[in-house]
Scaffold this motif. Structure first.
Motif, PDB file in Angstrom:
ATOM      1  N   LYS A 143       1.051   2.797   5.964  1.00  0.00           N
ATOM      2  CA  LYS A 143      -0.116   2.430   5.175  1.00  0.00           C
ATOM      3  C   LYS A 143       0.288   2.161   3.718  1.00  0.00           C
ATOM      4  CE  LYS A 143      -4.616   1.970   5.294  1.00  0.00           C
ATOM      5  NZ  LYS A 143      -5.150   0.900   6.153  1.00  0.00           N
ATOM      6  N   GLN A 144       1.166   3.003   3.203  1.00  0.00           N
ATOM      7  CA  GLN A 144       1.608   2.834   1.821  1.00  0.00           C
ATOM      8  C   GLN A 144       2.369   1.541   1.629  1.00  0.00           C
ATOM      9  OE1 GLN A 144       3.895   6.233   0.613  1.00  0.00           O
ATOM     10  NE2 GLN A 144       2.256   7.681   1.040  1.00  0.00           N
ATOM     11  N   ILE A 145       3.240   1.263   2.594  1.00  0.00           N
ATOM     12  CA  ILE A 145       4.013   0.021   2.507  1.00  0.00           C
ATOM     13  C   ILE A 145       3.064  -1.173   2.577  1.00  0.00           C
ATOM     14  CG2 ILE A 145       5.798  -1.380   3.600  1.00  0.00           C
ATOM     15  CD1 ILE A 145       7.031   1.273   4.627  1.00  0.00           C
ATOM     16  N   GLU A 146       2.121  -1.087   3.473  1.00  0.00           N
ATOM     17  CA  GLU A 146       1.120  -2.149   3.601  1.00  0.00           C
ATOM     18  C   GLU A 146       0.395  -2.372   2.268  1.00  0.00           C
ATOM     19  OE1 GLU A 146      -2.015  -1.100   6.254  1.00  0.00           O
ATOM     20  OE2 GLU A 146      -3.141  -2.960   5.912  1.00  0.00           O
ATOM     21  N   ILE A 192       2.640  -4.027  -0.399  1.00  0.00           N
ATOM     22  CA  ILE A 192       2.818  -5.471  -0.212  1.00  0.00           C
ATOM     23  C   ILE A 192       1.544  -6.223  -0.583  1.00  0.00           C
ATOM     24  CG2 ILE A 192       3.213  -7.293   1.500  1.00  0.00           C
ATOM     25  CD1 ILE A 192       5.060  -5.295   2.975  1.00  0.00           C
ATOM     26  N   LYS A 193       0.421  -5.662  -0.194  1.00  0.00           N
ATOM     27  CA  LYS A 193      -0.847  -6.336  -0.505  1.00  0.00           C
ATOM     28  C   LYS A 193      -1.118  -6.341  -1.998  1.00  0.00           C
ATOM     29  CE  LYS A 193      -2.923  -6.066   4.009  1.00  0.00           C
ATOM     30  NZ  LYS A 193      -3.824  -5.411   4.971  1.00  0.00           N
ATOM     31  N   LEU A 199       1.256  -6.538  -4.242  1.00  0.00           N
ATOM     32  CA  LEU A 199       2.122  -7.600  -4.751  1.00  0.00           C
ATOM     33  C   LEU A 199       1.457  -8.957  -4.538  1.00  0.00           C
ATOM     34  CD1 LEU A 199       5.735  -6.637  -3.559  1.00  0.00           C
ATOM     35  CD2 LEU A 199       4.717  -6.335  -5.818  1.00  0.00           C
ATOM     36  N   LEU A 200       0.908  -9.132  -3.356  1.00  0.00           N
ATOM     37  CA  LEU A 200       0.250 -10.404  -3.045  1.00  0.00           C
ATOM     38  C   LEU A 200      -0.926 -10.670  -3.985  1.00  0.00           C
ATOM     39  CD1 LEU A 200       0.318 -10.445   0.859  1.00  0.00           C
ATOM     40  CD2 LEU A 200       1.196 -12.240  -0.645  1.00  0.00           C
ATOM     41  N   ALA A 201      -1.658  -9.611  -4.285  1.00  0.00           N
ATOM     42  CA  ALA A 201      -2.840  -9.763  -5.132  1.00  0.00           C
ATOM     43  C   ALA A 201      -2.454 -10.218  -6.538  1.00  0.00           C
ATOM     44  CB  ALA A 201      -3.615  -8.453  -5.191  1.00  0.00           C
ATOM     45  N   GLN A 202      -1.242  -9.849  -6.957  1.00  0.00           N
ATOM     46  CA  GLN A 202      -0.777 -10.247  -8.286  1.00  0.00           C
ATOM     47  C   GLN A 202      -0.396 -11.717  -8.351  1.00  0.00           C
ATOM     48  OE1 GLN A 202       2.552  -7.802  -9.104  1.00  0.00           O
ATOM     49  NE2 GLN A 202       1.361  -6.058  -9.834  1.00  0.00           N
ATOM     50  N   GLU A 203      -0.047 -12.252  -7.192  1.00  0.00           N
ATOM     51  CA  GLU A 203       0.457 -13.614  -7.152  1.00  0.00           C
ATOM     52  C   GLU A 203      -0.681 -14.589  -6.883  1.00  0.00           C
ATOM     53  OE1 GLU A 203       3.528 -14.538  -7.750  1.00  0.00           O
ATOM     54  OE2 GLU A 203       4.155 -12.454  -8.057  1.00  0.00           O
ATOM     55  N   THR A 204      -0.901 -15.482  -7.814  1.00  0.00           N
ATOM     56  CA  THR A 204      -1.978 -16.439  -7.592  1.00  0.00           C
ATOM     57  C   THR A 204      -1.677 -17.341  -6.399  1.00  0.00           C
ATOM     58  OG1 THR A 204      -0.949 -17.815  -9.261  1.00  0.00           O
ATOM     59  CG2 THR A 204      -2.855 -16.503  -9.939  1.00  0.00           C
TER      60      THR A 204
END
Lengths: 157, 157
Positions: free
Chosen positions: B6-9, B12-13, B15-20
């Motif tokens: 869950k933490q890894i998930e 990653i999410k 990180l994704l949220a930071q990337e437009t």
DNA sequence: ATGTTTTAAACCAAATCTGACCTTTGCATA
DNA sequence: TATGCAAAGGTCAGATTTGGTTTAAAACAT
């Protein structure tokens, strides 16, 4: 962190893009010094990224005045795609070669960018799950051969 | 108390949220060291939580300069493409059902007629040589899922 | 108690990079 | 003319750097 091979690949492709004739002649030793690597690294890049199925031909000459000549292959309007490519594809096609092939077809205006991306998304190792490598390479070759046959048909009608 | 997966998930999410652009590239070994776990744990998380049906695409590359690339598809609820991705394709897709699906996608204006014909030419039983029927149906399903995921991504960019 | 999800570990595969050793070609000169 | 050397490029095997798969045990949930 792009790999050395990738950088060498990009460099050669940039040179090719500058040449209207689609031919570049360069010395292997120049490249290996420029990229500060062993000469055989250049051969590695040529053999993994500039193969016929990817739309390139490489000729070399040893000795004084030796060179490496990289030729970008052009497909004609009326070329039969199967004749031109079946031999290059053969009965096995790795993911890497397959992506090279779709890039070539796109670059030659035979398929659209969208089609290239869609094909690539379907033909990745990760997508062809539960198969042995040789099976994967096999059906990739088969799919591309049949796809080209269909393209050919659509071109001539 | 939240599990490692869950933490890894979440990581990653985030990180994704930071990337437009909705794309993150990272090394598997970096993640496994960061979370102090075995590398295969990362694969577990990717394969259980970042599938096309869940709205993600994963691409990887081994060797020097290798990476894991995770792409967020940004699916909207209630559209035909999404329905096709989540419902119409199970884990198995016969040639017949596959042709039905491509016809549907064409009807809905999601793919062109040419794309339909090209896909059909690649996905026939006789093209998927040397495989058991269940293997064929399996990879057909996988290929269509990944193809639709790619379509979806292209639509949002 | 049973079934599902998670975790770890051992082993596998692919892509890249290096180095030692080999072959071909042109040229100088004996 | 013969031949030897220097200047290219070639091959191959192994090391290195990533990531992938399989399986069994542990943890968790019902």
């Amino acid at each position: 962190m792009s790999s050395l091979s990738k950088q060498i690949e990009e460099y050669i492709k940039a040179l090719l893009a500058q040449e209207t004739a689609g031919v570049v002649e360069i010395q292997r030793n120049f490249l290996s010094e420029y990229f500060n690597c062993v000469p055989s690294q250049i051969n590695y890049v040529l053999s993994t990224r500039f193969t016929p199925v990817q739309g390139y031909m490489v000729e070399t000459r040893r000795g004084g005045g030796g060179f490496v000549r990289i030729v970008s292959l052009q497909l004609d309007e009326d070329d039969d795609l199967q004749d031109a490519l079946t031999d290059a594809i053969g009965s096995q096609l790795t993911q890497n070669d397959c992506e090279g092939l779709t890039a070539y077809l796109y670059q030659q205006g035979i398929i659209t960018q969208r089609e290239m991306l869609l094909f690539n998304s379907m033909l990745k190792d990760r997508v062809l799950t539960g198969l042995e490598k040789s099976q994967r390479d096999n059906i990739r070759a088969s799919m591309m051969q049949h796809m080209l046959a269909m393209l050919n048909m659509m071109r001539h009608t």
